[in-house]
Structure formats: structure tokens, C-alpha cells
Write an enzyme that holds these catalytic residues in place. Sequence first.
Site, mmCIF file in Angstrom:
data_model
loop_
_atom_site.group_PDB
_atom_site.id
_atom_site.type_symbol
_atom_site.label_atom_id
_atom_site.label_comp_id
_atom_site.label_asym_id
_atom_site.label_seq_id
_atom_site.Cartn_x
_atom_site.Cartn_y
_atom_site.Cartn_z
ATOM 1 N N TYR A 142 41.435 -15.477 26.523
ATOM 2 C CA TYR A 142 41.054 -15.772 27.901
ATOM 3 C C TYR A 142 40.667 -17.246 28.010
ATOM 4 O O TYR A 142 39.557 -17.639 27.714
ATOM 5 C CB TYR A 142 39.896 -14.886 28.349
ATOM 6 C CG TYR A 142 40.199 -13.404 28.346
ATOM 7 C CD1 TYR A 142 41.504 -12.928 28.298
ATOM 8 C CD2 TYR A 142 39.170 -12.463 28.398
ATOM 9 C CE1 TYR A 142 41.777 -11.577 28.294
ATOM 10 C CE2 TYR A 142 39.440 -11.109 28.398
ATOM 11 C CZ TYR A 142 40.741 -10.666 28.341
ATOM 12 O OH TYR A 142 41.007 -9.310 28.331
ATOM 13 N N PHE A 181 41.870 -3.207 34.234
ATOM 14 C CA PHE A 181 42.416 -3.068 35.585
ATOM 15 C C PHE A 181 41.859 -1.790 36.225
ATOM 16 O O PHE A 181 42.604 -0.939 36.714
ATOM 17 C CB PHE A 181 43.942 -3.028 35.525
ATOM 18 C CG PHE A 181 44.628 -3.320 36.845
ATOM 19 C CD1 PHE A 181 43.965 -3.879 37.916
ATOM 20 C CD2 PHE A 181 45.970 -3.025 37.005
ATOM 21 C CE1 PHE A 181 44.604 -4.141 39.114
ATOM 22 C CE2 PHE A 181 46.638 -3.280 38.187
ATOM 23 C CZ PHE A 181 45.956 -3.838 39.251
ATOM 24 N N PRO A 182 40.525 -1.613 36.207
ATOM 25 C CA PRO A 182 39.933 -0.346 36.655
ATOM 26 C C PRO A 182 40.031 -0.085 38.150
ATOM 27 O O PRO A 182 39.885 1.070 38.570
ATOM 28 C CB PRO A 182 38.463 -0.487 36.232
ATOM 29 C CG PRO A 182 38.222 -1.961 36.260
ATOM 30 C CD PRO A 182 39.508 -2.578 35.778
#
Length: 330
Positions: free
Chosen positions: A109, A254-255
Site C-alpha cells: 500500500y 471490500f466489505p
Amino acid sequence: MRDRLAAANRERSVTRRAFLGISLASGAALLAGRSNVILGADRSISVNMATNPTFILGGDFTVNRLGFGAMRVTGKGIWGWPPDRQNALKVLRRAVELGVNLIDTADSYGPDVSESLIAEALYPYPKGLLIATKGGLTRPGPGRWVPNCRPEHLKQAAEGSLKRLRLERIDLYQLHTVDPKVPIEESAGALKQMQQAGKIRHIGLSNVDKKEIDRARKIVPIVSVQNRYNIEDRESEDVLVYCEKEKLGFLPWFPIGGGTGFKPENPLNVAAKAHGASVVQVALAWLLERSPVMLPIPGTSSVPHLEQNVAAAKLKLTPGEWKAIDALAG
């Protein structure tokens, strides 16, 4: 079999990259109130609403089940430094103030940016804070995510994360993906060596299927799995059930989901109106009630949105609301 697994791994890598664009668009739509553009699903399950507010990870680390994903504190496209560094630091500090004690990140990231910001914002770390990071995906350029799970790379990646996070030991280190060029046994073996050396406390897996979990567990104990999962996308339903049976934490990335579209008066909107909540909060509440091993890690670069997300942990859907939302699986 090897060819099929390799193809599946390549598809997972593409899916992970596609997420970066999808999540930015759908998340913006959700937070702007366009709740009719999100969420769907592909199967239904019987209601068995989880009520536990915490989860014991690895048998010795109690975490609040709603965590924070620190991917979004980086620059656009998850590349480089954020445009407002001080705001990113505020988001991280506010997450801890709100009671979050599970922060998920990765060396990819930024790359390296998210981990560096976490240390800048929170070191020395408060007692009980679990920082989970990942290795195995490299970033040769913006928008590119290339697997590298060779043992020598994973060891170097873990050492780099230790330095950036200013830690002597990483409490949860996760294999970010399965490299089609490297047997998962070799990758797991490298992490086992780091664990034996006292550099890693617990080991998790990301973007894996059940067979890959079983193969890794023959090499080293696994305490968590991080796969994509939301109301819309339940492709990893069988992995979630596996985690429930084996008492492994399940971190859905990606909840929130997004992209299919429902009629305005769908069950998500109805529940949101009934509770005076946002559709995002309802989606997170549904996840928390879906399984006692579910550990959602929604991310954001906004303090107000962070506060809304964390508040979802207190939202309790009625059994009828939960079942109506679950039925969106079709």
C-alpha cells in the site's frame, strides 16, 4: 490441478486490482447517498445472527470485531503519499480513539506508505493494538500488483515491515496472495521460519481457497483468512464456513460491495431509514451479524466517514431485517 489453481490465482490477482477502481467509485456513491447503486448477492443462508463484540485471534489476542483497513490513507490509486498527510495521521489516530484495535495494512500500500504513516501516527503503540500487515504483492508501478511469494522475498518484505512499523515482532503477518509460480508450502515455510525467529507472532492468508488453506496449515498454524466478501459478492462463502468451523478469523476486504443496483425501496434502504443510519452502516452491521468470526476492516481517508463506519458496530438489525437483506442473494 496445478494449472487450475494457477488460473484461479491469476483471476484473484486481477480481481484485487479491479477492486481499487470499483471501491473508489462505489464507495463515493454510497457516501453520497446513492444507495440504490450498491449491493446484491448470489445465494441466501439461514439466519444465525452473531452477537459477540470481540474475537480472540489465535487464541491469545482479543480484538474488537470492527477494525480499520489502512489502504486508503495512501495516495490516489494506492500509490505514493496522500495529498494531505496530516489528515491521514488524524484518521489513524481517530480510529484508535474510537476503540479500533485491529488495523490492517500491507507493504504494497503505497508501497510502504501505509505502514510508515501508521508508525508516524501511533508509535509508541497503545497496549492491545494489533497491527496486521501483509507481504507477497509487489508494486512495480501505479495500478500494478504483481505476486512475489518466493521465500527470500517474503523474508525481506517482513523485515521491511518490521522496520517501517518500528516493531520487534509483527502480531499478524498475512500472505497477501498465492503466487502461481511458488507452491504455497514454500511461502508458508518462509513465514514459519520468521515465526520461529520471533519476528512474527501469528500467520494469516489472503485471497485463498479451502484447499490452499489446508495446504498451508500442514506447514504452519494459520489464524486468519482475508478474502473479498460482502452482500453482493459471496464467492468465498465456503471459505467463511471453513473459518467458522476451524475458529479462524475472517477479514472481508471490500466489505461494502457495490455495483449492481436495486429498486429504491430495497431492504438495505428500508433498514437504514428505520434505524436512522446510512446504507454503509447497515451493510457493515449485516456482516457483523453474519458470523462470529467476521472481522470487517472498512477503510477510508475521511474522519467523518470513519466515525460512521465505527458506529455501525452498535447497530443491531432485527432478525426480519437481516433475513430480508440476506435474501438479496437471490
